[in-house]
Every structure is written in C-alpha cells, then in structure tokens.
Design an enzyme around this catalytic site. Sequence first.
Site, PDB file in Angstrom:
ATOM      1  N   TRP A  33       6.009 103.552  48.999  1.00  0.00           N
ATOM      2  CA  TRP A  33       5.681 102.400  48.134  1.00  0.00           C
ATOM      3  C   TRP A  33       6.664 101.250  48.347  1.00  0.00           C
ATOM      4  O   TRP A  33       6.406 100.129  47.925  1.00  0.00           O
ATOM      5  CB  TRP A  33       5.712 102.820  46.663  1.00  0.00           C
ATOM      6  CG  TRP A  33       4.704 103.871  46.318  1.00  0.00           C
ATOM      7  CD1 TRP A  33       4.963 105.200  46.092  1.00  0.00           C
ATOM      8  CD2 TRP A  33       3.283 103.703  46.141  1.00  0.00           C
ATOM      9  NE1 TRP A  33       3.785 105.863  45.791  1.00  0.00           N
ATOM     10  CE2 TRP A  33       2.746 104.976  45.814  1.00  0.00           C
ATOM     11  CE3 TRP A  33       2.420 102.609  46.231  1.00  0.00           C
ATOM     12  CZ2 TRP A  33       1.386 105.171  45.573  1.00  0.00           C
ATOM     13  CZ3 TRP A  33       1.069 102.820  45.988  1.00  0.00           C
ATOM     14  CH2 TRP A  33       0.561 104.085  45.668  1.00  0.00           C
ATOM     15  N   LEU A  52     -10.026 126.403  58.410  1.00  0.00           N
ATOM     16  CA  LEU A  52      -8.720 125.736  58.429  1.00  0.00           C
ATOM     17  C   LEU A  52      -8.576 124.968  57.124  1.00  0.00           C
ATOM     18  O   LEU A  52      -9.509 124.275  56.703  1.00  0.00           O
ATOM     19  CB  LEU A  52      -8.663 124.744  59.612  1.00  0.00           C
ATOM     20  CG  LEU A  52      -7.458 123.797  59.649  1.00  0.00           C
ATOM     21  CD1 LEU A  52      -6.181 124.555  60.009  1.00  0.00           C
ATOM     22  CD2 LEU A  52      -7.672 122.664  60.674  1.00  0.00           C
ATOM     23  N   ARG A  96       7.749 116.816  64.012  1.00  0.00           N
ATOM     24  CA  ARG A  96       7.880 115.401  63.661  1.00  0.00           C
ATOM     25  C   ARG A  96       7.818 114.589  64.938  1.00  0.00           C
ATOM     26  O   ARG A  96       8.556 114.857  65.889  1.00  0.00           O
ATOM     27  CB  ARG A  96       9.182 115.096  62.935  1.00  0.00           C
ATOM     28  CG  ARG A  96       9.214 113.600  62.550  1.00  0.00           C
ATOM     29  CD  ARG A  96      10.376 113.183  61.716  1.00  0.00           C
ATOM     30  NE  ARG A  96      10.225 111.771  61.337  1.00  0.00           N
ATOM     31  CZ  ARG A  96      10.564 111.271  60.165  1.00  0.00           C
ATOM     32  NH1 ARG A  96      11.077 112.048  59.248  1.00  0.00           N
ATOM     33  NH2 ARG A  96      10.409 109.981  59.922  1.00  0.00           N
ATOM     34  N   GLU A 115      10.515 126.633  61.779  1.00  0.00           N
ATOM     35  CA  GLU A 115      11.039 126.142  63.053  1.00  0.00           C
ATOM     36  C   GLU A 115      10.687 124.657  63.158  1.00  0.00           C
ATOM     37  O   GLU A 115       9.538 124.269  62.907  1.00  0.00           O
ATOM     38  CB  GLU A 115      10.411 126.904  64.224  1.00  0.00           C
ATOM     39  CG  GLU A 115      10.792 128.374  64.281  1.00  0.00           C
ATOM     40  CD  GLU A 115      12.281 128.597  64.510  1.00  0.00           C
ATOM     41  OE1 GLU A 115      12.933 127.745  65.153  1.00  0.00           O
ATOM     42  OE2 GLU A 115      12.786 129.636  64.040  1.00  0.00           O
ATOM     43  N   ASN A 134       3.712 105.123  63.837  1.00  0.00           N
ATOM     44  CA  ASN A 134       2.562 104.215  63.924  1.00  0.00           C
ATOM     45  C   ASN A 134       2.996 102.753  64.069  1.00  0.00           C
ATOM     46  O   ASN A 134       2.419 102.001  64.864  1.00  0.00           O
ATOM     47  CB  ASN A 134       1.706 104.314  62.661  1.00  0.00           C
ATOM     48  CG  ASN A 134       1.133 105.703  62.456  1.00  0.00           C
ATOM     49  OD1 ASN A 134       1.243 106.548  63.329  1.00  0.00           O
ATOM     50  ND2 ASN A 134       0.536 105.925  61.299  1.00  0.00           N
ATOM     51  N   HIS A 139      -1.495 102.374  62.226  1.00  0.00           N
ATOM     52  CA  HIS A 139      -2.030 103.377  61.289  1.00  0.00           C
ATOM     53  C   HIS A 139      -3.476 103.703  61.665  1.00  0.00           C
ATOM     54  O   HIS A 139      -3.881 104.866  61.677  1.00  0.00           O
ATOM     55  CB  HIS A 139      -1.961 102.864  59.847  1.00  0.00           C
ATOM     56  CG  HIS A 139      -0.575 102.557  59.380  1.00  0.00           C
ATOM     57  ND1 HIS A 139       0.469 103.443  59.567  1.00  0.00           N
ATOM     58  CD2 HIS A 139      -0.039 101.481  58.741  1.00  0.00           C
ATOM     59  CE1 HIS A 139       1.579 102.919  59.058  1.00  0.00           C
ATOM     60  NE2 HIS A 139       1.292 101.720  58.560  1.00  0.00           N
ATOM     61  N   ASP A 182       4.669 110.353  62.388  1.00  0.00           N
ATOM     62  CA  ASP A 182       5.518 109.151  62.344  1.00  0.00           C
ATOM     63  C   ASP A 182       5.426 108.354  63.645  1.00  0.00           C
ATOM     64  O   ASP A 182       5.192 108.929  64.703  1.00  0.00           O
ATOM     65  CB  ASP A 182       6.969 109.585  62.076  1.00  0.00           C
ATOM     66  CG  ASP A 182       7.843 108.410  61.674  1.00  0.00           C
ATOM     67  OD1 ASP A 182       7.317 107.391  61.188  1.00  0.00           O
ATOM     68  OD2 ASP A 182       9.080 108.521  61.848  1.00  0.00           O
ATOM     69  N   ARG A 229       7.275  99.837  51.006  1.00  0.00           N
ATOM     70  CA  ARG A 229       6.806  98.959  52.105  1.00  0.00           C
ATOM     71  C   ARG A 229       6.152  97.707  51.546  1.00  0.00           C
ATOM     72  O   ARG A 229       5.777  97.671  50.375  1.00  0.00           O
ATOM     73  CB  ARG A 229       5.842  99.748  52.990  1.00  0.00           C
ATOM     74  CG  ARG A 229       6.562 100.900  53.656  1.00  0.00           C
ATOM     75  CD  ARG A 229       5.715 101.564  54.676  1.00  0.00           C
ATOM     76  NE  ARG A 229       6.491 102.626  55.320  1.00  0.00           N
ATOM     77  CZ  ARG A 229       6.211 103.156  56.476  1.00  0.00           C
ATOM     78  NH1 ARG A 229       5.143 102.760  57.130  1.00  0.00           N
ATOM     79  NH2 ARG A 229       6.969 104.099  56.996  1.00  0.00           N
ATOM     80  N   THR A 278       6.316 109.456  48.708  1.00  0.00           N
ATOM     81  CA  THR A 278       6.656 108.787  47.445  1.00  0.00           C
ATOM     82  C   THR A 278       7.588 107.593  47.705  1.00  0.00           C
ATOM     83  O   THR A 278       7.737 106.734  46.837  1.00  0.00           O
ATOM     84  CB  THR A 278       7.342 109.768  46.459  1.00  0.00           C
ATOM     85  OG1 THR A 278       8.334 110.517  47.172  1.00  0.00           O
ATOM     86  CG2 THR A 278       6.342 110.746  45.869  1.00  0.00           C
TER      87      THR A 278
END
Length: 241
Positions: free
Chosen positions: A69, A132, A185, A204, A22, A37, A20, A71, A66
């Site tokens: 959209w 990974l 975050r 955590e 951008n 972005h 978060d 935006r 979800t």
Amino acid sequence: MIPPELQDARIPEHIGCVMDGNGRWAQRRSLPRTQGHAAGEEALLDTVYGCLDLEVRWLTVFAFSTENWRRPPDEVRFLMNFNRSLLKRRRDELNEMGVRIRFSGRRDWRVPRSVLREMDAAEEMTAGNRTLTLTMAFNYGGRAEIVDAVRGIARAGLKPNQITERAISQHLYHADLPDPDLVIRTSGEYRISNFLLWQIAYSELVFMDTLWPDFRREHLFEAVRIYQGRRRRYGGIAEGS
Ligand code: IPE
Ligand code: IPE
Ligand code: MG
C-alpha cells in the site's frame, strides 16, 4: 509429465513463490511499471501449468503485500483492478484444470469491494477442485497473519498451556495449508519480505535472478532440481551420516 531430469519421488508438495521484479522488467523496456505487472500474468499461468505437470498439490503466490500500500496510488489502483480482471479472465480455465483458488490475507477496508466480490466468486466456483490448490496471498503479511492467529486464540479463550505450535498453526488463515517445502523468489533479491513467516521455518529457499514476467515452467523445474539437490535435516543429522 515430470521432466526426466527430476526425481518423481522428491517433488515438493507445496511451493511458495515471491513473484518479484515486475517493475524492473518494465523499466528495462522503458515501459511503465504497470506493464510489468500485466506481463506477470503469463508467468503465473505457466507456473500453474508447471505445477500441474509436476503434480505439485499446493502453490502459494505472493500477489500483494500489506506493505505494498506504500506504493503510489496509481500503481496500487492498477494492481487492484488487474487482480480483479485476472480472476475474471482466468477462473474458467483454472477451474477446468482442477485448480482450487483461495486467498490468504486481510480483507480490510482498503481492498475494493469489487475485488472482494471477484475473489469470492473464484473461490466459490473452484471450491470442489483438488488437483492443485492455488493460494493467492493478497493484502497478505506474515506478521499480520500471526497477529490475526493470536487474536483468534484470544477470542477462543485458550489457556496459556493450550497455546502450542499446533494451536497457532490451526489459527492461521488456512489451517490445512501444509508448510512449503520450497520457496522461490525471483528478481535476485535475497529476502522474504514478510511472506509466510510462520510456515517457512524449514522451507528450502531458492533465489533466482529471473524477473517475474520472464519466469516460465522451465525456471520452476530448475528450482525443483536445486531443491532435489538439498538435504533437509530439520535440526537432526543427514541420513547415512
Ligand atoms: C512484484 O514486482 C509485484 C508486486 C510487488 C505487486 P515489483 O513491482 O515489486 O517489481 P520490482 O521489484 O519493483 O522490480
Ligand atoms: C514482495 O515484493 C511482495 C510481492 C511480491 C507481492 P516487494 O517488491 O514488495 O518486496 P521488497 O519491497 O523488495 O522487499
Ligand atoms: Mg519488488
């Protein structure tokens, strides 16, 4: 290589990341939000390399929710095209690094067919990799995933007493995805915003002020250091108490 300040024994197996900030990164530079972005691509790649350094086995990143959209259409269009071109640009490199690319989310009519095609191509190309697993949560919502799991259970005709936590876990988008040990975050927001709701029961959570485009593996290492300082109890009592 695992940085010396981290304990090798307590590397999270699965890290989730809400990428978060951008838009704010771009606004601070008087750039259009979409440039933020675009700048997030480097952050994502460096985070993948950081996970490879640490030998983390699973990384799940929130790329489009979800609710995103809501935006403006131009931004949504940009994000669709950008994710498609990112996959095209980076899939060979990720494949060479042993990364298996997967997607989590709804494949509904709003996702352009050309994007779905790139998603399938990336999944197919990297399906045999195991170093990974990078899961991109795209058109993903934690509540939608639970709804879809319950629908799957109804279709399978399970009886009420067969509906267990295990049964629900097995009907999520990827039954083999372990619960995240650590969720990061960025951007200084203290919320989950519908990310992996079922799976984060005992994760955590680490919130960082860094805006996503500025995020690099050093920030990932810092989050892991914080994680290693936590004592997980799962409702029990701490070891040695
Ligand atoms: C995260 O950055 C990327 C997506 C949600 C696709 P934002 O675009 O939410 O950036 P801020 O939160 O507005 O700064
Ligand atoms: C969460 O970020 C979704 C992604 C990072 C893709 P948002 O920016 O959409 O979340 P809110 O709106 O701030 O809760
Ligand atoms: Mg945001």
